[in-house]
Scaffold this motif. Sequence first.
Motif, PDB file in Angstrom:
ATOM      1  N   TYR A  84       0.808  -1.216   0.000  1.00  0.00           N
ATOM      2  CA  TYR A  84       0.000   0.000   0.000  1.00  0.00           C
ATOM      3  C   TYR A  84       0.841   1.266   0.000  1.00  0.00           C
ATOM      4  O   TYR A  84       0.334   2.340  -0.346  1.00  0.00           O
ATOM      5  CB  TYR A  84      -0.930  -0.003   1.212  1.00  0.00           C
ATOM      6  N   VAL A 286      -6.764  -5.364   2.982  1.00  0.00           N
ATOM      7  CA  VAL A 286      -7.451  -4.244   2.347  1.00  0.00           C
ATOM      8  C   VAL A 286      -8.605  -3.721   3.197  1.00  0.00           C
ATOM      9  O   VAL A 286      -8.834  -2.503   3.255  1.00  0.00           O
ATOM     10  CB  VAL A 286      -7.933  -4.633   0.926  1.00  0.00           C
ATOM     11  N   TRP A 289      -6.994  -1.713   6.010  1.00  0.00           N
ATOM     12  CA  TRP A 289      -6.361  -0.513   5.447  1.00  0.00           C
ATOM     13  C   TRP A 289      -7.416   0.554   5.133  1.00  0.00           C
ATOM     14  O   TRP A 289      -7.219   1.744   5.410  1.00  0.00           O
ATOM     15  CB  TRP A 289      -5.585  -0.870   4.192  1.00  0.00           C
TER      16      TRP A 289
END
Length: 374
Positions: A84, A286, A289
Amino acid sequence: MYNIPSITKEFSMRHFLRAILLSCFFLLSNVCVGMSVRDLHNGDLEVYGVYGSITVSDELLQRIIRSPEFTRLQGVHQYGAWNYVIGPSSYTRWHHSLGVFYLTVAYGGTYLEQIAALLHDVSHTVFSHAGGWIYHNDYMSADKHQDDIHLWFLSHSGIARLLAEYGISMYDVHHKCGSFFVLEQPLPDICADRLDYNLQGAYLDGMLSSDDIMRILQGLHHENGQWYFDDITLAREFAQLSLFMTRNIWGGPVNGILNYMLGKMLRRGLDIGILTSDDIHFSEDVSVWNILNASDDSEIMRDMFMLRRYQALFFFDDLAYDMWVQAKFRGINPLVNTAETVSRLSTCDPEFARLYDEVKQDVTYGWPIRCLIK
């Protein structure tokens, strides 16, 4: 083959910037495909990829591979925050676990050892080793968090119940039980786990070709609980790769900074209630995040800003440092079977011995880092 320049304790800004550039280059140059699995027409599974392919007919092995606990690893990246912050990475704990399983089968691991190979990383938190920093303040404890909670994870997920259906206890397939010599070995030896995260990791980062991997594996053997090379040149090539990966990828200052900062954000997310323990242990990268990225908490917003701009905000400073970044040394010093005896590569190759000691000192000593934002 791998250029590992000398780095002393007086780690310079030039070396720090080099580590950042190498990190970006390897992940952004990723064009290879990792180990994978597919259904066959007869109901079997095929595990295939850079090492070759094997057919999985056993019902329990198939059910583990298809289980939600194992499938979840597709969303847990091997290098944590790198995916990321630096750039997309296709190497996940799922690819790694399939690779370790393949190698365990190929090198004669027992049935229970094959199960353990599939399961050895299912207890990783989101963002891999970064999650360990939520619960620990030192790199050694954070690094082995997934091993410390492995039995807890198996018992709190569906895996322990699945194993019990086949008369197998989760204790029978604990990868750290001490009896799986293909799967696990103490450093500095090779094992299937260590072999994959060096070979498949380097392959996916564009540092090794499939032909390179086949050459290395053809010269590598496992007999009577012992891994060894029959060719000193291949042993040196693989061992230097492990030093390169240790210094520049998982043992370097960039990885240490990213793991520490992300772990700090995850801990804050738990403290203010936007994350739960289940998010950390049973979710995917994900999802978590996105929660952190959407947070309006001032501390998380500040740390997210710092994480995204780590190249400009973190500097080497041995006089006014804010953190001291260290990492587990994962360098391999393999056994080599020569005509005379079986011995460590370092005893046959003085130059490698010097390099091995140098990288070990660098990684374990660590890097004093200052941040421009307090």
